[in-house]
Design an enzyme around this catalytic site. Structure first.
Site, PDB file in Angstrom:
ATOM      1  N   CYS A 129      43.585  39.963  33.911  1.00 17.76           N
ATOM      2  CA  CYS A 129      44.614  40.197  34.932  1.00 17.76           C
ATOM      3  C   CYS A 129      44.675  39.007  35.888  1.00 17.76           C
ATOM      4  O   CYS A 129      45.753  38.499  36.198  1.00 17.76           O
ATOM      5  CB  CYS A 129      44.316  41.491  35.693  1.00 17.76           C
ATOM      6  SG  CYS A 129      45.588  41.935  36.897  1.00 17.76           S
ATOM      7  N   CYS A 130      43.492  38.532  36.344  1.00 17.71           N
ATOM      8  CA  CYS A 130      43.456  37.367  37.238  1.00 17.71           C
ATOM      9  C   CYS A 130      44.038  36.137  36.541  1.00 17.71           C
ATOM     10  O   CYS A 130      44.692  35.315  37.173  1.00 17.71           O
ATOM     11  CB  CYS A 130      42.025  37.075  37.691  1.00 17.71           C
ATOM     12  SG  CYS A 130      41.393  38.184  38.962  1.00 17.71           S
ATOM     13  N   CYS A 212      44.110  40.523  46.194  1.00 14.12           N
ATOM     14  CA  CYS A 212      45.059  41.572  45.849  1.00 14.12           C
ATOM     15  C   CYS A 212      44.620  42.895  46.487  1.00 14.12           C
ATOM     16  O   CYS A 212      43.419  43.163  46.613  1.00 14.12           O
ATOM     17  CB  CYS A 212      45.133  41.732  44.338  1.00 14.12           C
ATOM     18  SG  CYS A 212      45.850  40.311  43.499  1.00 14.12           S
ATOM     19  N   CYS A 215      42.032  45.201  44.716  1.00 15.23           N
ATOM     20  CA  CYS A 215      40.729  44.579  44.433  1.00 15.23           C
ATOM     21  C   CYS A 215      40.041  44.083  45.699  1.00 15.23           C
ATOM     22  O   CYS A 215      39.120  43.271  45.641  1.00 15.23           O
ATOM     23  CB  CYS A 215      40.907  43.431  43.451  1.00 15.23           C
ATOM     24  SG  CYS A 215      41.591  43.955  41.869  1.00 15.23           S
ATOM     25  N   CYS A 240      37.986  34.403  40.566  1.00 10.73           N
ATOM     26  CA  CYS A 240      39.170  34.869  39.838  1.00 10.73           C
ATOM     27  C   CYS A 240      39.611  33.884  38.777  1.00 10.73           C
ATOM     28  O   CYS A 240      40.563  34.146  38.055  1.00 10.73           O
ATOM     29  CB  CYS A 240      40.310  35.112  40.809  1.00 10.73           C
ATOM     30  SG  CYS A 240      40.696  33.664  41.785  1.00 10.73           S
TER      31      CYS A 240
HETATM   32 FE1  SF4 Z   1      44.602  41.547  39.024  1.00 13.10          FE
HETATM   33 FE2  SF4 Z   1      42.845  42.339  40.877  1.00 13.10          FE
HETATM   34 FE3  SF4 Z   1      42.781  39.823  39.882  1.00 13.10          FE
HETATM   35 FE4  SF4 Z   1      44.757  40.623  41.534  1.00 13.10          FE
HETATM   36  S1  SF4 Z   1      42.554  40.387  42.034  1.00 13.10           S
HETATM   37  S2  SF4 Z   1      44.991  39.427  39.717  1.00 13.10           S
HETATM   38  S3  SF4 Z   1      45.077  42.774  40.833  1.00 13.10           S
HETATM   39  S4  SF4 Z   1      42.362  41.770  38.781  1.00 13.10           S
END
Ligand code: SF4
Length: 252
Positions: A129-130, A212, A215, A240
């Site tokens: 996701c990151c 985010c 998170c 990340c």
């Molecule tokens: Fe995804 Fe969380 Fe990374 Fe944001 S911090 S990109 S929501 S995993």
């Protein structure tokens, strides 16, 4: 070193980056450290010869000739307070803040396969996701640049102990500057208060490090300042991908 000496040293690093590595960009995470850098970068002199503001200068031209380009990544999952700060930065400073967004096709594929909050299910899915929401847009933002600037500090996390003020970023293929590396958290907040710099209001609610919304959570006094980020993971995993070589990410 006094705060004034650290400010002078930081400005010298910014000048060195512009002089030796243009085009240079500043990856503005909108955290407290990056708001210090925003303020310092906005006060850098523009290239000569350029008319002074109010003396017939084309203000639009002045904005686009600023020696350091500034950008932020909108992951699509940021807290409302971060969007409010983005707007405040655009109003306060003449340096344009360019916003990069994730590839919508990649997001749709990820959500279809893993669910809207699939990043809670495993470290691998969190990093994926990151990667989609941060790392891939960062690559686009850095494309064509010779150096980038970040607001990382050495004492923010165990993963940042070995950083240098200036080093070659082999993962992204350009020079990387961390001009606030030896600033303390107290230095950052003293600068913000002395210069009335805008900041994310979540900092007033015990969010020392803000990413985010799903998170990030608040911390209790005395806790590690990054403990509110991905709190369900080990500290060694808590990057990340923006500031860690992909080879290290693959090992994690
Ligand atoms: Fe995804 Fe969380 Fe990374 Fe944001 S911090 S990109 S929501 S995993």
């Amino acid at each position: 070193m006094t705060l004034q000496e650290k400010i002078s040293s930081t400005i010298a690093v910014l000048h060195q980056a512009v002089q030796d590595f243009s085009p240079v960009c500043f990856a503005n995470s909108l955290g407290a450290e990056d708001m210090v850098l925003t303020d310092l970068i906005a006060k850098l002199p523009l290239p000569n010869p350029l008319p002074q503001a109010g003396e017939g200068a084309n203000d639009s031209l002045r904005e686009h000739l600023h020696p350091i380009e500034m950008f932020s990544l909108d992951t699509g999952r940021l807290p409302q307070e971060t969007y409010e700060l983005m707007q405040a930065v655009s109003k306060r400073y003449s340096v344009p803040l360019k916003i990069y967004f994730p590839d919508s096709g990649l997001i749709e594929e990820y959500v279809t396969q893993n669910g809207i909050n699939g990043f809670y299910d495993s470290v691998e899915l969190r990093k994926r996701c990151c990667h989609i929401r941060k790392v891939e847009p960062l690559r686009r933002a850095l494309y064509g640049k010779h150096a980038w600037i970040t607001g990382m500090r050495r004492d923010q996390a165990v993963t940042r102990n070995s950083l240098e003020v200036s080093s070659y970023d082999t993962d992204h293929g350009l020079q990387k500057f961390n001009p606030l590396l030896d600033w303390s958290n107290a230095d950052v907040w003293e600068y913000i208060r002395q210069n009335d710099v805008p900041y994310n209001k979540l900092h007033d609610r015990f969010y020392p490090s803000i990413g985010c919304a799903p998170c990030t959570r608040s911390v209790t006094p005395g806790e590690d300042i990054r403990s509110g980020r991905w709190w369900w993971e080990n500290p060694e995993n808590k990057e990340c991908g923006l500031h860690v070589a992909s080879s290290l990410l693959r090992k994690a």
